[in-house]
Design a protein around this motif. Structure first.
Motif, PDB file in Angstrom:
ATOM      1  N   ALA A 196       0.776  -1.107  -0.063  1.00  0.00           N
ATOM      2  CA  ALA A 196      -0.237  -0.069  -0.046  1.00  0.00           C
ATOM      3  C   ALA A 196       0.992   1.108  -0.278  1.00  0.00           C
ATOM      4  O   ALA A 196       1.947   1.522   0.704  1.00  0.00           O
ATOM      5  N   ALA A 197       0.384   2.347  -0.676  1.00  0.00           N
ATOM      6  CA  ALA A 197       1.095   3.610  -0.715  1.00  0.00           C
ATOM      7  C   ALA A 197       0.428   4.489   0.449  1.00  0.00           C
ATOM      8  O   ALA A 197      -0.725   4.307   0.945  1.00  0.00           O
ATOM      9  N   THR A 198       1.411   4.878   1.099  1.00  0.00           N
ATOM     10  CA  THR A 198       1.242   6.049   2.406  1.00  0.00           C
ATOM     11  C   THR A 198       1.205   7.338   1.921  1.00  0.00           C
ATOM     12  O   THR A 198       2.097   7.903   1.360  1.00  0.00           O
ATOM     13  N   THR A 199       0.042   7.910   2.286  1.00  0.00           N
ATOM     14  CA  THR A 199      -0.024   9.539   2.069  1.00  0.00           C
ATOM     15  C   THR A 199      -0.437  10.062   3.517  1.00  0.00           C
ATOM     16  O   THR A 199      -1.507   9.759   4.049  1.00  0.00           O
ATOM     17  N   THR A 200       0.288  11.086   3.680  1.00  0.00           N
ATOM     18  CA  THR A 200       0.074  12.015   4.827  1.00  0.00           C
ATOM     19  C   THR A 200      -1.051  13.078   4.376  1.00  0.00           C
ATOM     20  O   THR A 200      -0.634  13.648   3.682  1.00  0.00           O
ATOM     21  N   VAL A 201      -2.010  13.251   4.931  1.00  0.00           N
ATOM     22  CA  VAL A 201      -3.003  14.271   4.791  1.00  0.00           C
ATOM     23  C   VAL A 201      -3.051  15.294   5.419  1.00  0.00           C
ATOM     24  O   VAL A 201      -3.154  15.460   6.677  1.00  0.00           O
ATOM     25  N   ASP A 202      -2.894  16.511   4.677  1.00  0.00           N
ATOM     26  CA  ASP A 202      -2.788  17.609   5.237  1.00  0.00           C
ATOM     27  C   ASP A 202      -4.313  18.404   5.595  1.00  0.00           C
ATOM     28  O   ASP A 202      -4.840  19.158   4.773  1.00  0.00           O
ATOM     29  N   ALA A 203      -5.123  17.799   6.300  1.00  0.00           N
ATOM     30  CA  ALA A 203      -6.545  18.027   6.694  1.00  0.00           C
ATOM     31  C   ALA A 203      -6.606  19.045   7.652  1.00  0.00           C
ATOM     32  O   ALA A 203      -6.193  18.923   8.738  1.00  0.00           O
ATOM     33  N   LYS A 204      -7.478  20.041   6.992  1.00  0.00           N
ATOM     34  CA  LYS A 204      -7.766  21.286   8.088  1.00  0.00           C
ATOM     35  C   LYS A 204      -9.157  21.041   8.571  1.00  0.00           C
ATOM     36  O   LYS A 204     -10.136  20.476   8.037  1.00  0.00           O
ATOM     37  N   LEU A 221      -3.943   6.396   4.555  1.00  0.00           N
ATOM     38  CA  LEU A 221      -4.025   7.794   4.662  1.00  0.00           C
ATOM     39  C   LEU A 221      -3.758   8.107   6.204  1.00  0.00           C
ATOM     40  O   LEU A 221      -4.403   7.621   7.106  1.00  0.00           O
ATOM     41  N   ILE A 222      -2.702   8.799   6.439  1.00  0.00           N
ATOM     42  CA  ILE A 222      -2.345   9.189   7.774  1.00  0.00           C
ATOM     43  C   ILE A 222      -3.015  10.631   7.945  1.00  0.00           C
ATOM     44  O   ILE A 222      -2.680  11.599   7.251  1.00  0.00           O
ATOM     45  N   PHE A 223      -3.759  10.685   9.040  1.00  0.00           N
ATOM     46  CA  PHE A 223      -4.340  12.057   9.588  1.00  0.00           C
ATOM     47  C   PHE A 223      -3.758  12.072  10.844  1.00  0.00           C
ATOM     48  O   PHE A 223      -3.855  11.425  11.875  1.00  0.00           O
ATOM     49  N   ASP A 224      -2.653  13.225  10.926  1.00  0.00           N
ATOM     50  CA  ASP A 224      -1.899  13.594  12.262  1.00  0.00           C
ATOM     51  C   ASP A 224      -2.536  14.675  12.798  1.00  0.00           C
ATOM     52  O   ASP A 224      -3.563  15.506  12.512  1.00  0.00           O
ATOM     53  N   GLY A 225      -1.983  14.952  14.018  1.00  0.00           N
ATOM     54  CA  GLY A 225      -2.720  15.964  15.102  1.00  0.00           C
ATOM     55  C   GLY A 225      -4.045  15.939  15.660  1.00  0.00           C
ATOM     56  O   GLY A 225      -4.436  17.199  16.065  1.00  0.00           O
TER      57      GLY A 225
END
Length: 575
Positions: A22-30, A58-62
């Motif tokens: 799987a490809a990993t994408t860090t999502v810059d979600a506001k 999909l990585i959602f941080d913070g």
């Protein structure tokens, strides 16, 4: 089949790994939206990203650490995608600056051990000098006594006083300046310690991270979002109610929102919900009511021990009964309002109540969307809002309604010689009016505020008080008062005359209430001799009520005559 097998194998891998390949994408979600309840909020973060075909993580941080883990929910919309799972973990963020910590501690040590101590020593030395000089100048203390013994003459004393006069002022000035310097140094030390603690706290800050496993069948642009529930957010309604001509009442509703979630809500879509997720969802089990005899066994100070059935013992400490509350439920998922065709676009009101006290500000010209269900109502504020974390109260407009009311006047002249206006209304807004503060206006005049504890449902009747109507003149006089005595008996007879005069141009309905004396002692006899016109005494306790029509310029008069007889030895209360 191969894809499903890959997903099953992926589930057996550690929580940090996703589907094989799987490809990993860090999502810059506001943060784009927040649904606020009475004690928490549902926050939505959104991002738009391009995703290739195949398995994706999909990585959602913070995400705040305080977010309820079970409430975290991913959403994806686009050409063709499916969500297969979500994993969370807690991670540390921020790296403490060790060099900065060493520097700050060095500065703190230097200020405390060198500068502050040196100033304190100087102050102590000067304090001793001042004490010695003042004692000599006052002629007190051991030094002055020794001088007297040594045979000081007038010339010696003159020289000594001149010496004290020249030396004491500089000592006092030096003490004052050193005190200012010491205060400044201590303030700097406190500021440095705060910076040091903030630097240390960076290493302790933790957040949540969510890894969402998705399968993309068709590559393209997707909107991805993550939702979670956080505490420390709330909203309360604020109402402005203005009484106008023809008993029309304009009610403006605002939402007062505040949050301390640790995240600023910057230019987000706000929805205010009447749902209360923290309330218990069930009435609880009904416990049988088994009666028994309780006998006091012993008492030790404020602890009372009583016997119960089956040799049970009940403890009562300071008379306070403590019980475990029924556990609350976790927050329920709320419907996604975006694109919902059930939203009702309310009519825009172009006039009405000012947003603040007085004139000059427009009313609510852009009311909120309303989504009503059987169990709750949601108000989506049309304009996007910025609500910083920190407890600042932000007022958002919800709606404005005009209601036709039925006005009446209430007059209680024994309490106050004024007529108070009440307006009876029916909630025809289609939404519940929640408990909250109501600011009352009569025309352009601010009357006052009240806090309504009641929930007013649609079609339910309610009443608002709009203060004193100065056009109604109220008089209350005691006339024909006569006192007499017969042996040990005393008698008082008097007539109370109440007059209402309507100085307006309209006929008004008024409720007049007067409390007649009532005896609470068999030795006190009360006799009502005449009431003109007769009132309604069904309220009991001597309270009479009259329904009056006040015609313009015409007096309405009520006369009450009563007699009170009692022994001379009694001093009456309540007259």
């Amino acid at each position: 089949m191969k894809r499903k097998l890959a997903l099953v194998l992926a589930a057996l891998v550690s929580t940090q790994a996703g589907p094989l390949g799987a490809a990993t994408t860090t999502v810059d979600a506001k943060i784009t939206a927040a649904t606020v309840y009475n004690d928490r909020a549902l926050v939505t973060r959104t991002a738009t990203t391009t995703l290739a075909r195949g398995d994706q993580i999909l990585i959602f941080d913070g995400i705040p650490l305080a977010a309820e883990e079970v409430s975290i929910r991913p959403i994806i919309s686009g050409p063709d995608a499916s969500i297969y799972g979500i994993k969370h973990r807690v991670k540390d963020i921020g790296v403490p600056d060790s060099a900065d910590q060493v520097r700050l501690q060095s500065v703190i040590d230097s200020l405390e051990n060198n500068v502050a101590h040196r100033i304190s020593d100087q102050i102590a030395m000067l304090e001793r000098q001042r004490s010695m000089l003042e004692a000599f100048a006052d002629g007190s203390g051991e030094l002055s006594a020794e001088a007297v013994k040594a045979g000081f003459n007038a010339g010696n004393w003159a020289t000594a006083y001149a010496f004290v006069s020249s030396r004491l002022p500089p000592v006092v000035d030096s003490l004052r300046l050193l005190g200012i310097r010491l205060k400044s140094v201590n303030e700097r030390i406190r500021a440095m310690k705060i910076l040091y603690q903030e630097n240390v706290a960076v290493a302790r800050r933790q957040v949540r991270s969510a890894a969402v496993e998705v399968v993309i069948e068709t590559p393209g642009v997707y909107v991805v979002a993550i939702e979670y529930v956080v505490p420390n957010a709330s909203w309360r309604p604020l109402y402005h109610a203005r009484l106008g001509d023809s008993n029309l009442v304009v009610i403006s509703c605002f939402g007062q929102v505040q949050q301390q979630t640790g995240e600023d809500w910057d230019d987000v879509e706000i929805t205010l919900s009447t749902a209360q997720p923290g309330r218990t969802a069930t009435p609880g089990e009904l416990v049988p009511r088994l009666l028994s005899v309780r006998e006091v066994m012993q008492q030790f100070g404020n602890v009372h021990i009583r016997g119960g059935r089956n040799n049970e013992v009940q403890f009562v400490i300071d008379g306070v009964a403590c019980m475990d509350p029924i556990g609350g439920l976790s927050a329920t998922e709320q419907a996604n309002l975006s694109g919902d065709n059930r939203l009702e676009d309310l009519m825009i009101i172009k006039g009405g109540l000012d947003a603040e006290y007085g004139n000059g500000n427009p009313g609510i010209v852009n009311p909120a969307y309303v989504l009503a269900t059987e169990y709750s109502t949601q108000f989506r504020v049309r304009s996007r809002q910025t609500i910083p974390s920190g407890g600042e109260v932000v007022r958002t407009p919800i709606n404005e309604w005009t209601m036709a009311g039925d006005s009446r006047l209430v007059v209680r002249p024994r309490n106050q010689l004024n007529a108070f206006r009440f307006v009876s209304l029916t909630n025809e807004t289609g939404v519940p009016l929640l408990p909250g503060q109501i600011n009352l206006f009569a025309g352009a005049d601010f009357i006052g505020s009240l806090n309504s504890p009641f929930l007013i449902m649609p079609t339910q009747k309610f009443e608002l008080a709009f203060g004193i109507d100065d056009r109604i003149e109220v008089k209350r006089e005691i006339v024909n008062q006569r006192r007499s005595a017969n042996g040990d008996s005393r008698k008082l007879e008097e007539t109370v005359v109440i007059t209402l005069i309507n100085h307006s141009h309209n006929t008004e309905k008024a409720e007049l209430e007067e409390a007649l004396p009532v005896s609470s002692d068999s030795r006190i006899k009360v006799k009502t001799k005449a009431i003109v016109p007769k009132g309604d005494d069904s309220m009991g306790q001597g309270i009479n009520r009259w329904q009056l029509e006040l015609h313009p310029g015409i007096e309405s008069v009520v006369s009450i005559t009563y007699e009170i007889e009692h022994p001379a030895s009694l001093q009456l209360l309540g007259m």
